[in-house]
Scaffold this active site. Structure first.
Site, PDB file in Angstrom:
ATOM      1  N   ASP A 305       0.865  -1.173   0.000  1.00 27.98           N
ATOM      2  CA  ASP A 305       0.000   0.000   0.000  1.00 27.98           C
ATOM      3  C   ASP A 305       0.911   1.235   0.000  1.00 27.98           C
ATOM      4  OD1 ASP A 305      -2.139   1.710  -0.017  1.00 27.98           O
ATOM      5  OD2 ASP A 305      -3.204   0.772   1.630  1.00 27.98           O
ATOM      6  N   GLU A 515     -10.261   7.312   4.486  1.00 27.77           N
ATOM      7  CA  GLU A 515      -9.059   6.892   5.225  1.00 27.77           C
ATOM      8  C   GLU A 515      -8.849   7.721   6.501  1.00 27.77           C
ATOM      9  OE1 GLU A 515      -5.658   5.833   2.802  1.00 27.77           O
ATOM     10  OE2 GLU A 515      -6.908   5.858   1.034  1.00 27.77           O
TER      11      GLU A 515
HETATM   12  C1  BGC Z   1      -5.166   3.177   0.321  1.00 33.40           C
HETATM   13  C2  BGC Z   1      -5.454   2.115  -0.719  1.00 33.40           C
HETATM   14  C3  BGC Z   1      -5.357   2.692  -2.108  1.00 33.40           C
HETATM   15  C4  BGC Z   1      -4.003   3.343  -2.293  1.00 33.40           C
HETATM   16  C5  BGC Z   1      -3.797   3.922  -3.672  1.00 33.40           C
HETATM   17  C6  BGC Z   1      -3.922   3.972  -0.001  1.00 33.40           C
HETATM   18  O1  BGC Z   1      -3.817   5.087   0.832  1.00 33.40           O
HETATM   19  O2  BGC Z   1      -5.031   2.568   1.583  1.00 33.40           O
HETATM   20  O3  BGC Z   1      -6.712   1.554  -0.489  1.00 33.40           O
HETATM   21  O4  BGC Z   1      -5.560   1.684  -3.062  1.00 33.40           O
HETATM   22  O5  BGC Z   1      -3.881   4.393  -1.336  1.00 33.40           O
HETATM   23  O6  BGC Z   1      -4.563   5.026  -3.886  1.00 33.40           O
END
Ligand code: BGC
Length: 748
Positions: A305, A515
């Site tokens: 990630d 998030e």
């Molecule tokens: C998130 C992921 C995402 C990635 C790319 C991260 O901050 O946890 O779910 O796919 O960013 O955007």
């Protein structure tokens, strides 16, 4: 050498004789990839393992049209052999802009590099192609789970794949298969809810829709199951913080949707940003290699990630420096690093291999798995966007599917005295912070990461207020902007307006978030919103609550004040219309809660709790249970039976049940089958969802639903952390009925 190649090809082709078509295709790909890896330099290989964000290659375009910085792009792809790029550079782009971006990237990759390896571009298509302007934006996953409609999920997956691929993007960082077991977690809305079976079924349907039988089909994409594993159970409720998960729980709950996704053919996997029991998953060979590849049989590639290899030494503190972090992650099993801003991973890994600290064998494995996916996607044949797919983005047909999804997601939690549906001839007051915004219906992963740029939303779409106005006529709708999420604006004005209407519709919920910025300190709905309801109820008019929220915010103190409560979740771009349709009877709600709706902001107890949690002084007392959801139709269940009273490992148990719609309204109902193991060597949950099926039942008609249960369905994770079925009595439960049967040792 030539002879050796001929021999190898012969062996491969000979082996092919006993294979089916897709196995032959895969064997060919494996062979080609092996040959390609054999030709690659160390730098070319490590480049394939590196992924950078599009921002790094943008000359301009934070707002609007993105223009690439070709020099930077060349430096990345030609000099650093960059294998992958992600993200949107700040916000959604037109399909034409995307096609130009992808074309330019692939031009450099396939025309200016030695091996002409195409770039694999990845994006978060979370609830539709949310970074493609004009795309169909579905209800978020949590709401899709509420529909209980697997075929609809598959269809939504198909549309999202088509609209992503139309932009020239072949790789989607979705589905989220984390289980919503911690309601404060800001990513609850991205999940299919709390139950492993529901998440498995929905996740697999999504993958089928996205990938089809063959991901080289130009309207399909490669999926990425995420965030493996145990991400969604942070003790603190805050994003990217520690989880403590016993192995049994891990297998009983969190692993299951990933196992189902591997079975459904997910070709890539993204890793949990955080840690389980003190071990960051990015640094765990056990989780990434032994469990995922060894036990589940995953054979795609694993991407980190965002910045999570860096995080091993800057945040998690399990590595002393970058070198140690990169080594740890790659040896644990990470194949590609979402770096995402620079070539530090690339430089470090090249050096580690040169210094003999990471074996070339491990690099080869990773590159092999990445290239296999590129081949399977058909990128070597044609890495370019299909220009005329642009016309299929946001079609009327897709909009209809979206509206249906939003309508089927809406979950009627309460409807005292059949208040809903409201008659259309009446006057209503509409208020609350979620009444007149599109962003609140969509939230994170919409046009921007946080989804909060209301100005960028397609203005032709309807907010809840606008949809109600259209239905009733402007003159019958009074709107008062009485409170914001965190402050009172004019509650007195709303109360005054309530005097001259027949009913009050209060749209409450959460502002957009995504998030970590969505972390909260208290699950209770914000004070100004509760206060608004308390003030309005004094008007003595029937009051309807519409909840627009990505996680279940506690509303205990106002539940009795409302005669009807409709859970809208985050219903997407057609959400405003769907809510109005349900409120005024143009659609019949059929959603079921995909999580337990808590009554209190602490002490969460899940539907599949243990007997001790409802015995003695303990009470199982949620606001609403998992699986709850009312309809305007009246369904009566009867005739639950099994075709046998006992079973062994060789048997299938068929369960039948009838659902009669005794009302005058056609309706849909998700029939849910729960199983209870009455006595077991590990305390058994009171019940566990094992099957569900959504049926449409015309008025005064009856549908028979049949479920088949196998021996594996009786299994739980035993004392040795392996699945086991223990002979004894089981109870099958559908609605309020139950039947028992006995599991027996196989007859000798
Ligand atoms: C998130 C992921 C995402 C990635 C790319 C991260 O901050 O946890 O779910 O796919 O960013 O955007």
């Amino acid at each position: 050498m030539k002879k050796l190649v001929v021999l190898l090809v012969t062996v491969v082709l000979w082996g092919c004789a006993s294979m089916n078509e897709s196995e032959v295709r895969q064997a060919r790909i494996d062979n080609t990839v092996r040959q390609m890896v054999a030709q690659m330099t160390l730098e070319e290989k490590v480049g394939q393992m590196t992924q950078l964000t599009l921002e790094q290659f943008a000359k301009s375009g934070q707002d609007g049209y993105l223009i690439l910085d070709e020099q930077k792009l060349r430096d990345g792809i030609v000099n650093r052999h960059l294998g992958s790029i992600l993200n949107c550079g700040g916000q959604a782009r037109t399909v034409q802009n995307w096609q130009e971006i992808i074309t330019k990237i692939q031009d450099v990759a396939t025309k200016e590099t030695r091996l002409k390896i195409p770039v694999i571009y990845g994006i978060d298509t979370i609830h539709g192609a949310n970074y493609v302007l004009g795309a169909t934006l579905f209800p978020q996953e949590i709401a899709m789970a509420a529909t209980g409609n697997v075929l609809l999920m598959e269809k939504a997956g198909e549309i999202a794949a088509l609209e992503t691929r139309a932009a020239g993007i072949p790789w989607n960082f979705s589905p989220v298969l984390d289980l919503a077991r911690q309601p404060m977690w800001p990513r609850v809305f991205e999940t299919f809810g709390e139950d492993p079976y529901l998440a498995s079924a929905m996740g697999a349907a999504y993958i089928r829709g996205q990938q089809g039988d063959d991901i080289s089909n130009p309207i399909k994409v490669a999926t990425c199951m995420k965030h493996y594993l145990g991400y969604s159970w942070p003790q603190s409720g805050r994003d990217r913080t520690p989880a403590y998960i016993p192995d049994r729980q891990l297998r009983e709950w969190f692993l299951k949707p990933f196992a189902a996704a591997v079975k459904a053919g997910a070709v890539t996997c993204m890793v949990n940003s955080s840690e389980i029991n003190g071990i960051p998953v990015h640094a765990s060979k056990f989780y990434l290699t032994d469990l995922l590849r060894g036990e589940l049989g995953f054979d795609g590639f694993i991407v980190s990630d965002w910045a999570d290899i860096e995080n091993l030494y800057t945040r998690e503190m399990v590595a002393k420096d970058r070198r140690e972090a990169v080594k740890m992650a790659v040896l644990a099993g990470i194949d590609m690093s979402m770096v995402p801003y620079d070539y530090s991973f690339y430089d470090t890994l090249v050096q580690l291999v040169k210094d003999g600290e990471v074996p070339m064998r491990r690099i080869d494995e990773a590159v092999n798995d990445i290239l296999r996916v590129k081949y399977r996607l058909g990128l070597f044949g044609n890495p370019y966007p299909t220009e005329n797919l642009a016309y299929s983005v946001g079609s009327e047909g897709s909009r209809q599917v979206n509206l249906q999804a939003a309508q089927e997601a809406l979950t009627l939690l309460k409807n005292d005295g059949d208040l809903l549906p409201l008659a259309k001839g009446r006057k209503v007051l509409v208020t609350g912070p979620c009444a007149n915004k599109l962003s609140v219906l969509n939230s994170g992963w919409t046009i921007t990461w946080q989804g909060d740029r209301e100005d960028l939303y397609p203005q032709e779409k309807y907010t809840i207020l606008e949809a109600i106005q259209e239905k009733l006529g402007q003159e019958n709708v009074t709107y008062v902007d009485a409170v914001a999420f965190d402050k009172e604006l004019d509650i007195a004005k709303a109360v005054a307006a309530a005097a001259s209407v027949d009913a009050i519709i209060v749209c409450l919920g959460e502002p957009p978030y995504c998030e970590t910025p969505g972390n909260i300190e208290d699950l209770t709905l914000s004070e100004p919103q509760l206060k608004l309801v308390k003030a309005l109820v004094k008007a003595g008019k029937p009051l309807v609550l519409v909840l627009v929220e990505g996680r279940p915010r506690v509303i205990r103190t106002i539940v009795d004040d409302a005669k009807a409560i409709l859970m809208a979740y985050l219903p997407g771009l057609e959400g405003g219309r769907a809510v109005a349709d349900v409120l005024f009877g143009d659609a019949n709600p059929s959603g079921k809660l995909p999580f337990t709706y808590p009554k209190y902001p602490g002490g969460f107890v899940w539907y599949d709790h243990k007997p001790s949690e409802e015995k003695g002084g303990n009470k199982y007392d949620p606001q609403w249970e998992f699986g709850h959801g009312l309809s305007y139709s009246k369904f009566v269940y009867h005739g639950l039976q099994t075709d046998r009273s006992d079973m062994t490992a060789d048997d299938t148990l068929t369960v039948t049940v009838q659902v009669t719609n005794i009302s005058d309204r056609p309706g849909k109902e998700t029939v849910q089958l729960y199983l209870s193991d009455l006595v077991a060597s590990v305390t058994p949950p009171v019940k566990v969802l094992k099957r569900f099926e959504k049926v449409e039942v015309p008025p005064k008609d009856t549908k028979t639903v049949r479920f088949a249960l196998g021996w594996d369905d009786l299994a739980f994770i035993g004392r040795d952390n392996k699945p086991v079925v223990e002979p004894g009595e089981f109870k099958v439960q559908v609605a309020q009925m139950s039947v028992r049967f006995t599991a027996r040792e196989a007859r000798k």
